[in-house]
Design an enzyme around this catalytic site. Structure first.
Site, PDB file in Angstrom:
ATOM      1  N   VAL A 139       0.858  -1.180   0.000  1.00  0.00           N
ATOM      2  CA  VAL A 139       0.000   0.000   0.000  1.00  0.00           C
ATOM      3  C   VAL A 139       0.897   1.234   0.000  1.00  0.00           C
ATOM      4  CG1 VAL A 139      -1.811   1.264   1.198  1.00  0.00           C
ATOM      5  CG2 VAL A 139      -1.786  -1.240   1.262  1.00  0.00           C
ATOM      6  N   LYS A 140       0.626   2.148  -0.925  1.00  0.00           N
ATOM      7  CA  LYS A 140       1.451   3.351  -1.029  1.00  0.00           C
ATOM      8  C   LYS A 140       0.925   4.426  -0.073  1.00  0.00           C
ATOM      9  CE  LYS A 140       3.151   4.705  -5.046  1.00  0.00           C
ATOM     10  NZ  LYS A 140       3.238   5.110  -6.480  1.00  0.00           N
ATOM     11  N   VAL A 141       1.843   4.932   0.739  1.00  0.00           N
ATOM     12  CA  VAL A 141       1.530   5.974   1.724  1.00  0.00           C
ATOM     13  C   VAL A 141       2.507   7.115   1.512  1.00  0.00           C
ATOM     14  CG1 VAL A 141       1.519   6.546   4.177  1.00  0.00           C
ATOM     15  CG2 VAL A 141       0.614   4.343   3.408  1.00  0.00           C
TER      16      VAL A 141
END
Length: 944
Positions: A139-141
């Protein structure tokens, strides 16, 4: 050997910065895995926007999803994205398995709108992790200050993370610390760190673009050695910055702290070089690949860069070359007066903004596809504005997009308006969903009504409690097997008698509708009909009111058949889609489930995830606000006959919401269309047409007005049940217009003033048995003329004498460009009286080319009355009252309905006069029809 594939021998994985459905389905991704050794895929909003919005590749998938059920735009996008990510993850899972989780990842980004929201980021990342359900998902944060604690929390929960938008060494160090501390927390809780992976996406080329721009300015001002020194820094800073970040990574992984985690199987957080496509054509197209090759790193490249490196890339262990030179580059930059910290901080802000813009475009593209596929199931809207207004409306739309204002509105952020109490009055935003959750009760109530064989249902209410149900009654008509829905919102004795004569009291259901329970009119009407209905009246009475109100207490004490609670966070004029509209609808046999289902489609079209340019409610509101800035603040509302009464509801919504603090949009309901030459430059025309309406006369008139340069807004209502969509569209539009105008669209600060005056007058009556005496300024036959001293003096100076026509001539001579004239009648709202008052308004409009309104009191006091008193002083008011031929007593009160009506008229007029309004009251004694005819003749004479 293939240069791309050879990168693995140097410890670097190559990932592809691209994703599309067909690209996966036709095997292209799998081919790159096999031929180039591609080990991962990254996605972002820009990539999805190009894939979804740039072709028809996703149309079939969108259509299939909508066939299952309609859904919000963000949910549509997410369903598409999750499926693509799952397919990509499946295509890469062999890599993941072969490398035992060391690679083979696909990245999906949390909403860019959450870049500054720690808790929101955590919640969305968890949800995406669960939805995708693939162990090779990252998941890109974003690596913002708010993102760092989210990264730590998510890692500690066993979620693999791709940290994006890293530009500075300092922030990278914080992110690496968050990763390690998150791992430590995960291990301490008994987790196995081998199953967690992370990359830190360090952006490269954007740094050189920004630095080079500043260097160019200094180079232009320098000469000699300094010029050469500055020139030598160009194209070097980004790589130097990345190399030093890698040195920090190496330092950390040799620490005892890390070695403890590594001993338990923890994977290092690899540096991933992002933004590696070359922006400057003077540089090598593989610059940011060749110079950043090293152990435990990833380079994510767009397809063009991948092709270029495959063609002429030269792999080597470059990342640790010339570290001293890298340090010199950065110190040389600082010596030049250029702050890399300032540049990287700005780049983070720009990155957040650019990703949000890309997400806006992406959601806009999905919204367009949804609208196209749903077609006529959503009412169509066309807005035609003159060029100068269109320009302002577009600018407002872009401002709302850039500032995320529609999301703030849905988040109930009071700063969208005036920052006062607006957040307390936004329950209408999700009232449709709440209503859908209570369908069983409405169905049961409808069945109960039908079982009782009622012939009529009479709603006793005012303002929002009556105008919405009135639209439903007119739009649907009487439904077979159900009672006729009637509305009584007047204290006029003749109108009350007329209603009573039309019904069978023993077979009529009365719905007493009042939010506060303390409204004068419905309470008086309740007392009257409760007595008239006889001994078992309670069995035929239902109450709709807010919890704990005085009406609820009365209804409970008297044993009303049913009590429905309103939502305290919804003001009356926004309550039509709440029990205040749905209870009368159900009683009349309207299919509440269908009605709300159709309304829900418009709720989704106007949702927080629909950018302004594709959001019909926002577009309507911004168009009205932009037009008002150009002096077009009079809104002519027209419509197909069956739905024409919608204008009366919209009139209240718009006028009471915007008419305050010296500002207002003045809606004009019931005014027929005329030729362009009778209008000033203060009009906007809004027309609602039923799709099957074959009457082209109105459309021809609208086309002529549009050609003459007037703003024209057309809405095609697909069917009568679609009217619920228009309720919500106009509520959003009014809230948006109010925000642009800088007013609180949910209060009504000037309505109370007339109520206070009315109470003073009725109190005086209760003491003395009569209303305070008043003196006419003139009497002409059966017409007495009243006004206050200031108006009387001004009118006498303008030639007013003893006859009615002279007073009207002086009064109507005060009309100026941009004004409106309001004819306010405290009379029976019968067809004959409506026609007579409208004839007077049209005479004034056509003669003076001015906007005209008609209001019947006390009904309009709960509607346009707020704007008349609180809006700008550009109204000219003509109040018409009459003696009551036969009064009606209010049970249990000294005051009669006629006294209440007279007190309301006088209280209303007194407030207008106190506010410095140009106002005149004409009182009819004797026959009302003859009196109205005399006033009509006098108006015509005065305007000659």
């Amino acid at each position: 050997m293939n240069p791309v594939k050879a990168l693995t021998t140097h410890g670097q994985a190559i990932w592809l910065d691209f994703l599309a459905r067909g690209f996966i389905a036709n095997g292209e991704l799998k081919a790159l895995v096999d031929s180039d050794g591609v080990r991962g895929v990254t996605s972002n909003p820009s990539i999805f926007e190009k894939a979804i919005g740039g072709s028809d590749e996703y149309d079939g998938a969108v259509s299939a999803l909508l066939k299952e059920r309609d859904r919000p735009v963000a949910d549509l996008y997410e369903a598409l994205a999750v499926e693509d990510i799952q397919r990509a993850a499946d295509a890469l899972h062999s890599v993941y398995d072969d490398l035992q989780g060391a690679d083979g990842y696909v990245s999906l980004e949390v909403s860019p709108y959450l870049a500054r929201d720690t808790e929101g980021t955590i919640a969305e990342a968890r949800r995406l992790w669960t939805s995708v359900a693939r162990d090779n998902l990252m998941v890109k944060v974003p690596g913002t200050r708010e993102g760092v604690p989210a990264i730590r929390a998510l890692i500690s929960q066993g979620i693999s993370i791709n940290v994006t938008l890293l530009f500075s060494q300092k922030m990278y160090a914080e992110v690496l610390e968050a990763y390690i501390s998150g791992l430590e927390a995960f291990v301490a809780a008994g987790g196995d760190p081998k199953r967690i992976a992370s990359v830190a996406s360090f952006f490269v080329s954007r740094i050189d673009t920004s630095v080079d721009s500043q260097l160019d300015g200094k180079i232009a001002a320098a000469s000699g050695d300094e010029n050469a020194r500055l020139g030598a820094l160009k194209g070097k800073v980004a790589i130097a910055n990345a190399k030093l970040a890698y040195q920090h990574y190496k330092k950390i992984i040799t620490s005892d702290r890390w070695k403890k985690l590594a001993a338990k199987g923890a994977q290092v957080q690899r540096l991933l070089w992002a933004s590696t496509g070359t922006k400057n054509k003077a540089y090598s197209d593989v610059l940011y690949v060749e110079e950043l090759i090293g152990q435990d790193t990833v380079n994510t490249v767009p397809p063009a860069t991948l092709d270029a490196f495959r063609d002429h890339g030269k792999p080597r262990d470059s990342l640790e070359e010339n570290i001293a030179d890298a340090e010199n580059v950065l110190s040389g930059l600082a010596k030049s007066g250029i702050s890399l910290d300032a540049i990287t901080e700005a780049l983070v802000d720009d990155g957040v903004k650019l990703f949000a813009e890309a997400f806006d475009k992406l959601l806009g593209a999905v919204a367009q596809k949804r609208a196209a596929i749903l077609g006529s199931s959503i009412d169509a809207q066309t807005i035609k504005l003159p060029a100068e207004i269109e320009k302002d409306a577009r600018a407002l739309s872009e401002q709302w997009r850039a500032n995320g204002t529609i999301r703030a509105l849905w988040a109930r952020d009071a700063s969208v308006w005036t920052g006062t109490d607006e957040s307390k009055w936004l329950g209408w935003l999700d009232v449709v969903a709440r209503g859908q959750g209570e369908i069983e009760r409405y169905v049961a109530f409808s069945g109960w009504v039908k079982s009782k064989n009622f012939t009529d249902v009479v709603v006793l209410g005012m303002g929002g409690s009556s105008l919405g149900p009135e639209v439903l009654a007119e739009t649907y008509g009487q439904i077979d097997g159900f009672p006729k829905l009637r509305i009584l919102d007047s204290t006029d004795p003749a109108q009350i008698r007329r209603t009573e004569a039309a019904i069978n009291l023993d077979r009529t259901l009365f719905i007493v509708s009042s939010k506060s329970g303390g409204t004068t009119e419905p309470n008086a009407l309740m007392e009257y009909f409760f007595v008239r209905a006889g001994a078992k009246a309670a069995e035929r009475f239902v109450a709709v009111t807010d919890p704990g109100s005085s009406l609820e207490k009365t209804a409970s004490a008297r044993g009303f058949a049913q009590i429905f609670h309103g939502e305290p966070t919804i003001g009356g004029r926004y309550s039509v889609l709440s029990p205040f509209g749905l209870v009368p609808a159900a009683a009349a046999g309207i299919d509440v489930a269908e009605f709300l289902g159709l309304a829900a489609a418009m709720v989704r079209s106007c949702g927080p995830d629909v950018p302004p340019a594709e959001n019909p409610g926002v577009q309507l509101g911004l168009a009205l606000a932009a037009a008002a800035r150009h002096g077009r603040d009079k809104l002519t509302l027209t419509g197909s006959k069956r739905i024409a009464d919608f204008g009366a509801w919209a009139e209240q919504l718009i006028a009471e919401s915007t008419g305050k603090n010296g500002k207002a949009l003045i809606p004009l309901e019931g005014e027929p269309l005329g030729k362009p030459e009778i209008y000033g430059k203060d009009r906007v025309f809004i027309d609602l047409r039923l799709k099957d309406d074959s009457d082209n006369v109105r459309e021809i008139a609208l086309a002529v007005l549009e050609a003459a340069g007037h703003p024209v807004i057309r809405i095609v209502v697909a069917s009568p049940p679609h009217i619920g969509q228009e309720f919500f569209r106009f509520e959003i539009a009014t809230a948006v217009a109010g925000a642009v105008m800088g007013v609180n669209p949910f209060d009504q600060p000037d309505v109370e003033a007339a109520k206070v005056k009315t109470r003073e007058l009725t109190s005086a009556f209760e003491i003395s048995g009569k209303l305070p005496a008043e003196t006419a300024v003139a009497t002409d036959g059966t017409i007495a003329v009243y006004t206050n001293a200031a108006n009387a003096d001004a009118l006498r100076k303008a030639g007013a004498g003893s006859d009615l026509a002279s007073w009207l001539k002086a009064h109507l001579a005060r009309i100026k460009t941009g004004d409106y004239v309001a004819a306010l009648a405290y009379l029976d709202r019968s067809d004959a009286n409506i026609a007579a008052i409208h004839a007077i308004r049209i005479t004034i409009r056509d003669s003076r080319h001015v906007a005209t309104c008609v209001g019947f009191g006390p009904r309009f006091l709960h509607s346009t009355g707020q704007a008349y008193k609180g809006g700008p002083n550009n109204g000219v008011f003509l109040q018409i009252t009459a003696d009551n031929a036969a009064d009606l007593d209010v049970p249990g009160q000294k005051t009669s309905f006629g006294v209440i009506e007279a007190a309301q008229a006088r209280g209303d007029f007194d407030v207008l006069a106190e506010r410095g309004r140009r106002a005149l009251r004409l009182h009819i004694t004797g026959d009302v029809a003859k009196g109205l005819a005399a006033i009509d003749a006098a108006v015509r004479s005065a305007l000659k």
